[in-house]
Motif scaffolding. Structure first.
Motif, PDB file in Angstrom:
ATOM      1  N   LEU A  20       3.470  11.891 -19.310  1.00  0.00           N
ATOM      2  CA  LEU A  20       2.897  10.568 -19.098  1.00  0.00           C
ATOM      3  C   LEU A  20       3.991   9.519 -18.920  1.00  0.00           C
ATOM      4  O   LEU A  20       3.883   8.638 -18.057  1.00  0.00           O
ATOM      5  N   LEU A  21       5.055   9.612 -19.705  1.00  0.00           N
ATOM      6  CA  LEU A  21       6.157   8.658 -19.555  1.00  0.00           C
ATOM      7  C   LEU A  21       6.799   8.799 -18.178  1.00  0.00           C
ATOM      8  O   LEU A  21       7.073   7.803 -17.503  1.00  0.00           O
ATOM      9  N   ALA A  22       6.998  10.023 -17.726  1.00  0.00           N
ATOM     10  CA  ALA A  22       7.565  10.242 -16.393  1.00  0.00           C
ATOM     11  C   ALA A  22       6.642   9.704 -15.312  1.00  0.00           C
ATOM     12  O   ALA A  22       7.098   9.219 -14.267  1.00  0.00           O
ATOM     13  N   ALA A  23       5.326   9.762 -15.546  1.00  0.00           N
ATOM     14  CA  ALA A  23       4.351   9.303 -14.556  1.00  0.00           C
ATOM     15  C   ALA A  23       4.344   7.788 -14.400  1.00  0.00           C
ATOM     16  O   ALA A  23       3.736   7.268 -13.451  1.00  0.00           O
ATOM     17  N   LEU A  24       5.038   7.057 -15.283  1.00  0.00           N
ATOM     18  CA  LEU A  24       5.103   5.596 -15.145  1.00  0.00           C
ATOM     19  C   LEU A  24       6.112   5.177 -14.079  1.00  0.00           C
ATOM     20  O   LEU A  24       6.220   3.979 -13.755  1.00  0.00           O
ATOM     21  N   ASN A  25       6.852   6.128 -13.544  1.00  0.00           N
ATOM     22  CA  ASN A  25       7.800   5.863 -12.454  1.00  0.00           C
ATOM     23  C   ASN A  25       8.870   4.842 -12.824  1.00  0.00           C
ATOM     24  O   ASN A  25       9.275   4.017 -12.002  1.00  0.00           O
ATOM     25  N   ILE A  26       9.329   4.899 -14.054  1.00  0.00           N
ATOM     26  CA  ILE A  26      10.445   4.044 -14.466  1.00  0.00           C
ATOM     27  C   ILE A  26      11.724   4.666 -13.902  1.00  0.00           C
ATOM     28  O   ILE A  26      11.966   5.860 -14.080  1.00  0.00           O
ATOM     29  N   PRO A  27      12.540   3.901 -13.187  1.00  0.00           N
ATOM     30  CA  PRO A  27      13.743   4.476 -12.567  1.00  0.00           C
ATOM     31  C   PRO A  27      14.586   5.265 -13.562  1.00  0.00           C
ATOM     32  O   PRO A  27      14.857   4.812 -14.676  1.00  0.00           O
ATOM     33  N   ASN A  28      14.970   6.465 -13.152  1.00  0.00           N
ATOM     34  CA  ASN A  28      15.853   7.359 -13.919  1.00  0.00           C
ATOM     35  C   ASN A  28      15.215   7.925 -15.189  1.00  0.00           C
ATOM     36  O   ASN A  28      15.918   8.442 -16.059  1.00  0.00           O
ATOM     37  N   ILE A  29      13.888   7.821 -15.310  1.00  0.00           N
ATOM     38  CA  ILE A  29      13.198   8.417 -16.452  1.00  0.00           C
ATOM     39  C   ILE A  29      12.251   9.492 -15.932  1.00  0.00           C
ATOM     40  O   ILE A  29      11.083   9.239 -15.630  1.00  0.00           O
ATOM     41  N   PHE A  87       0.818  -1.210   0.000  1.00  0.00           N
ATOM     42  CA  PHE A  87       0.000   0.000   0.000  1.00  0.00           C
ATOM     43  C   PHE A  87       0.855   1.263   0.000  1.00  0.00           C
ATOM     44  O   PHE A  87       0.615   2.195  -0.782  1.00  0.00           O
ATOM     45  N   GLU A  88       1.836   1.344   0.883  1.00  0.00           N
ATOM     46  CA  GLU A  88       2.633   2.570   0.984  1.00  0.00           C
ATOM     47  C   GLU A  88       3.449   2.815  -0.281  1.00  0.00           C
ATOM     48  O   GLU A  88       3.583   3.953  -0.726  1.00  0.00           O
ATOM     49  N   THR A  89       3.983   1.752  -0.873  1.00  0.00           N
ATOM     50  CA  THR A  89       4.727   1.916  -2.118  1.00  0.00           C
ATOM     51  C   THR A  89       3.794   2.387  -3.225  1.00  0.00           C
ATOM     52  O   THR A  89       4.135   3.295  -4.003  1.00  0.00           O
ATOM     53  N   GLU A  90       2.607   1.791  -3.310  1.00  0.00           N
ATOM     54  CA  GLU A  90       1.626   2.212  -4.322  1.00  0.00           C
ATOM     55  C   GLU A  90       1.235   3.678  -4.116  1.00  0.00           C
ATOM     56  O   GLU A  90       1.094   4.434  -5.086  1.00  0.00           O
ATOM     57  N   LEU A  91       1.071   4.072  -2.861  1.00  0.00           N
ATOM     58  CA  LEU A  91       0.703   5.457  -2.563  1.00  0.00           C
ATOM     59  C   LEU A  91       1.779   6.422  -3.043  1.00  0.00           C
ATOM     60  O   LEU A  91       1.478   7.443  -3.681  1.00  0.00           O
ATOM     61  N   GLN A  92       3.041   6.117  -2.751  1.00  0.00           N
ATOM     62  CA  GLN A  92       4.121   7.019  -3.147  1.00  0.00           C
ATOM     63  C   GLN A  92       4.283   7.070  -4.667  1.00  0.00           C
ATOM     64  O   GLN A  92       4.564   8.127  -5.239  1.00  0.00           O
ATOM     65  N   ARG A  93       4.103   5.932  -5.328  1.00  0.00           N
ATOM     66  CA  ARG A  93       4.209   5.920  -6.791  1.00  0.00           C
ATOM     67  C   ARG A  93       3.062   6.713  -7.425  1.00  0.00           C
ATOM     68  O   ARG A  93       3.256   7.436  -8.400  1.00  0.00           O
ATOM     69  N   LEU A  94       1.868   6.583  -6.855  1.00  0.00           N
ATOM     70  CA  LEU A  94       0.729   7.345  -7.369  1.00  0.00           C
ATOM     71  C   LEU A  94       0.936   8.839  -7.123  1.00  0.00           C
ATOM     72  O   LEU A  94       0.640   9.670  -7.990  1.00  0.00           O
ATOM     73  N   ALA A  95       1.458   9.184  -5.943  1.00  0.00           N
ATOM     74  CA  ALA A  95       1.707  10.592  -5.637  1.00  0.00           C
ATOM     75  C   ALA A  95       2.739  11.181  -6.603  1.00  0.00           C
ATOM     76  O   ALA A  95       2.600  12.320  -7.066  1.00  0.00           O
ATOM     77  N   ALA A  96       3.766  10.411  -6.936  1.00  0.00           N
ATOM     78  CA  ALA A  96       4.779  10.878  -7.880  1.00  0.00           C
ATOM     79  C   ALA A  96       4.174  11.052  -9.272  1.00  0.00           C
ATOM     80  O   ALA A  96       4.482  12.022  -9.979  1.00  0.00           O
ATOM     81  N   ALA A  97       3.302  10.122  -9.676  1.00  0.00           N
ATOM     82  CA  ALA A  97       2.653  10.226 -10.980  1.00  0.00           C
ATOM     83  C   ALA A  97       1.771  11.467 -11.048  1.00  0.00           C
ATOM     84  O   ALA A  97       1.752  12.185 -12.056  1.00  0.00           O
ATOM     85  N   VAL A  98       1.048  11.732  -9.989  1.00  0.00           N
ATOM     86  CA  VAL A  98       0.179  12.908  -9.930  1.00  0.00           C
ATOM     87  C   VAL A  98       0.991  14.195 -10.045  1.00  0.00           C
ATOM     88  O   VAL A  98       0.595  15.145 -10.732  1.00  0.00           O
ATOM     89  N   ARG A  99       2.148  14.217  -9.376  1.00  0.00           N
ATOM     90  CA  ARG A  99       3.010  15.406  -9.470  1.00  0.00           C
ATOM     91  C   ARG A  99       3.490  15.610 -10.903  1.00  0.00           C
ATOM     92  O   ARG A  99       3.587  16.741 -11.384  1.00  0.00           O
ATOM     93  N   ASN A 100       3.827  14.517 -11.594  1.00  0.00           N
ATOM     94  CA  ASN A 100       4.295  14.631 -12.975  1.00  0.00           C
ATOM     95  C   ASN A 100       3.206  15.160 -13.909  1.00  0.00           C
ATOM     96  O   ASN A 100       3.511  15.820 -14.902  1.00  0.00           O
ATOM     97  N   LEU A 101       1.943  14.866 -13.587  1.00  0.00           N
ATOM     98  CA  LEU A 101       0.843  15.368 -14.399  1.00  0.00           C
ATOM     99  C   LEU A 101       0.423  16.778 -13.987  1.00  0.00           C
ATOM    100  O   LEU A 101      -0.385  17.403 -14.676  1.00  0.00           O
ATOM    101  N   GLY A 102       0.945  17.260 -12.875  1.00  0.00           N
ATOM    102  CA  GLY A 102       0.685  18.634 -12.468  1.00  0.00           C
ATOM    103  C   GLY A 102      -0.656  18.856 -11.802  1.00  0.00           C
ATOM    104  O   GLY A 102      -1.200  19.959 -11.868  1.00  0.00           O
ATOM    105  N   ILE A 103      -1.213  17.826 -11.141  1.00  0.00           N
ATOM    106  CA  ILE A 103      -2.491  18.001 -10.427  1.00  0.00           C
ATOM    107  C   ILE A 103      -2.179  18.525  -9.031  1.00  0.00           C
ATOM    108  O   ILE A 103      -1.994  17.766  -8.077  1.00  0.00           O
ATOM    109  N   GLU A 104      -2.085  19.836  -8.894  1.00  0.00           N
ATOM    110  CA  GLU A 104      -1.582  20.468  -7.680  1.00  0.00           C
ATOM    111  C   GLU A 104      -2.478  20.227  -6.460  1.00  0.00           C
ATOM    112  O   GLU A 104      -1.990  20.118  -5.332  1.00  0.00           O
ATOM    113  N   ARG A 105      -3.805  20.190  -6.663  1.00  0.00           N
ATOM    114  CA  ARG A 105      -4.722  20.078  -5.525  1.00  0.00           C
ATOM    115  C   ARG A 105      -4.751  18.676  -4.911  1.00  0.00           C
ATOM    116  O   ARG A 105      -5.299  18.481  -3.837  1.00  0.00           O
TER     117      ARG A 105
END
Length: 629
Positions: free
Chosen positions: A461-470, A385-403
């Motif tokens: 969108l590619l950055a939001a996939l959380n591929i290491p170093n991309i 759960f915590e890993t999924e949460l952090q990956r989703l949060a990172a994806a959201v930041r890459n898409l720019g959903i500030e709220r």
């Protein structure tokens, strides 16, 4: 009994200051076992100058205890330098002696080692400035670096005995001191070796010490330009492969500088600017492992300690490798450093009376056995759960959903069945209203922002996939050569051919795009993709930071030969930051992390370039750096 480590210099009486300075002088110069960092010692000296400006401790010239074969009288005294702790103090000194605003100054490294001189026959330390120790017997260990030359000590020179950063990293991890164990830092190693009566064991272990000529590296600058160029000069000096604890400034006109004379302690025409990263010691109470999108990060809980007016209770430990290298355990006495507004971090530790390991074996969230991936500790469970949460949060930041912050995402995952990025686009206002803290207007605003994110740049969108170093910047480089459909068809060799990608990143891309293929199809069906490739001539940019074995220009030429454009600063357009130490807390590393720019070690960057067809740049000439106005 006075606390010799934790003190407030401004509250000490004159006798207390004198006693404490004498104590730390003995620890540093005679025993070679300092208890406090230089910045703390300098606090004591400044407090003494305020209470008793004529105290002889302020003008005494010190030298480390070495094993020599007798005293040597210097033909010209080797004096210490007066000290400054801010640019304002440096400018005050310069204004006092400069004849015009265009007075030329020399800006040079203040090496952190042992001052020494060689007259062609005898090598000696500075000693008290007038008399030094004869250490000619140590010559088999010493290599000279001067203008245009690097080799045996074969000519008269004055300089500093140091261990180059690359030598300490590559040689001294395998060199053992008398009694066992390796040296903790390069200065301790120099002092320890110079204190040995017999050096046969060091010769057998191939120990090497460098005598670097004081005149080898020198930047010439007019006084009127100094303030504007100050930060750039500090950065240039920091890139040199030598241990340093400050900067030396001199009047460039040597005849005029000599005419100013000297005090009993220092020449008037020179001054040393001392680095003042503030350090304090405290106790490590516990270590908390926090989740990131790809690993767990250790955070130290400290017995509260004040640094620069701020009470510090937490500090970063970076990663599991850093903990192991520092030998840190809970209960230890640790040294915490904080420079400016940088996050506090632990630089060293001393074993406590009662200790326990801070390492963990299982994920704090799901209980899965943790695994090592390079320097990091990671949970391999994709459904954690915590890993999924952090990956989703990172994806959201890459898409720019500030709220849509982490607390709201946690609630959505716990209560609304959200698991991946695509799930967010299916949310309705009623789903948000079910969450605590949302009213009709705030829920509608959030849904509107999520829906706007359906129209997304391909690199986001590619950055939001959380591929290491991309990250986003690397993704922009990729989409300068292809689109999303083309990317999914490319193999490792084709991706490696894109400048700045390299085989390691190409392999990760191919692997992850295949593993996330079904999810990516779902995601592409939920968004409208914008492909706005940059102009063909646009190249990925790379910036270098930290002290590296060769001059920075060498690595910049190497990078340019492989399709990069060298950059001086970290900004949102930078593709890659190459760091001598990725665990450092320099302003460039901090800014790059904040902007989501990919950071890689120098060794990792060089490995990525291996096998490329571009030629290596010429080896830079050793010796004098080419320095202009």
């Amino acid at each position: 009994m006075m606390d010799t480590r934790n003190f407030d210099a401004g509250k000490l009486t004159l006798p207390e200051l004198v006693a404490l300075i004498e104590y730390h002088n003995r620890r540093y110069w005679e025993l070679g076992e300092p208890e406090i960092p230089d910045a703390r010692y300098d606090e004591l000296m400044r407090a003494l100058a305020g209470l008793d400006p004529g105290n002889e401790l302020l003008t005494r010239v010190y030298a480390p205890a070495v094993a020599g074969s007798g005293k040597v009288r210097h033909r010209n005294p080797m004096l210490s330098l007066d000290k400054a702790y801010s640019l304002e103090e440096v400018l005050k000194w310069a204004d006092k002696y400069a004849r015009t605003p265009d007075e030329p100054l020399l800006v040079e490294p203040k090496y952190d080692g042992i001052s020494a001189g060689y007259d062609g026959r005898i090598l000696s330390t500075r000693g008290d400035g007038e008399l030094g120790e004869n250490i000619t017997a140590k010559l088999p260990l010493i290599e000279l670096e001067t203008a245009g030359y690097r080799g045996p000590l074969d000519r008269p020179v004055r300089g500093e005995l140091v261990i180059r950063d690359d030598d300490f990293r590559n040689l001294y991890s395998h060199i053992y001191k008398k009694g066992g164990g390796t040296y903790k830092n390069s200065r301790n190693a120099v002092a320890g070796i110079m204190g040995l009566k017999e050096i046969d064991e060091m010769i057998a272990q191939k120990a090497k010490i460098t005598l670097v000529d004081y005149n080898m590296v020198s930047f010439r600058v007019r006084l009127s330009e100094l303030a504007d160029r100050w930060e750039g000069l500090l950065a240039e000096l920091a890139a040199l492969p030598y241990p340093q604890d400050g900067v030396v400034l001199k009047l460039a006109d040597t005849a005029y500088e000599a005419s100013l004379g000297s005090t009993a302690h220092h020449p008037r025409g020179q001054i040393a600017y001392k680095f003042t990263n503030i350090r304090r010691t405290t106790k490590l109470l516990d270590v908390e492992w926090s989740f990131g999108k790809n690993c767990l990060t250790p955070v130290a809980h400290l017995e509260p300690v004040e640094i620069s007016g701020t009470t510090i209770k937490r500090a970063t430990l970076h990663n599991v490798q850093n903990i192991l290298e520092l030998g840190i355990e809970i209960g230890d006495t640790v040294t915490v450093e904080r420079a400016g507004d940088v996050i506090p971090y632990i630089v060293s530790s001393e074993p406590g009376a009662e200790r326990r390991s801070p390492l963990i074996e299982n994920c704090p969230c799901c209980g899965t056995g943790l695994v090592r991936r390079g320097p990091e500790l990671c949970c391999p469970n994709p459904d954690c759960f915590e890993t999924e949460l952090q990956r989703l949060a990172a994806a959201v930041r890459n898409l720019g959903i500030e709220r849509l912050g982490e607390p709201t995402l946690r609630k959505l995952m716990e209560n609304s069945g959200v698991k991946h990025l695509a799930d967010l686009f299916e949310l309705k206002v009623m789903d948000i209203l079910k969450l605590e803290g949302f009213a009709a207007k705030s829920a509608a605003n959030l849904i509107e922002e999520i829906q706007k994110a359906r129209v997304v740049n391909d690199y986001q969108l590619l950055a939001a996939l959380n591929i290491p170093n991309i990250g986003a910047n690397v993704a922009k480089v990729i989409f300068a050569h292809t689109d999303f459909a083309g990317l999914r068809k490319m193999n490792v060799e084709e991706l490696s051919a894109i400048p700045g990608i390299g085989p390691e990143r190409a392999q990760a891309l191919v692997r992850e795009l295949a593993a996330q293929s079904e999810y990516l199809d779902e995601l592409l069906g939920a968004v409208k993709l914008i492909h706005a490739a940059p102009e063909p001539e646009e190249r990925p940019t790379v910036c270098f930071t930290g002290k590296m074995p060769e001059k920075r220009s060498y690595y910049e030429k190497l990078a340019e030969a492989h399709g990069y454009a060298a950059a001086d600063d970290v900004n949102s357009h930078l593709s890659l930051l190459v760091a001598a130490d990725v665990n450092d807390t320099s302003s460039k590393l901090k800014k790059a992390a904040k902007l989501g720019i990919r950071i890689v070690s120098l060794d990792g960057f060089l490995r990525e370039l291996e096998g490329a067809a571009a030629p290596e740049p010429e080896e830079p000439p050793e010796g004098q750096l080419e320095l202009g106005l």
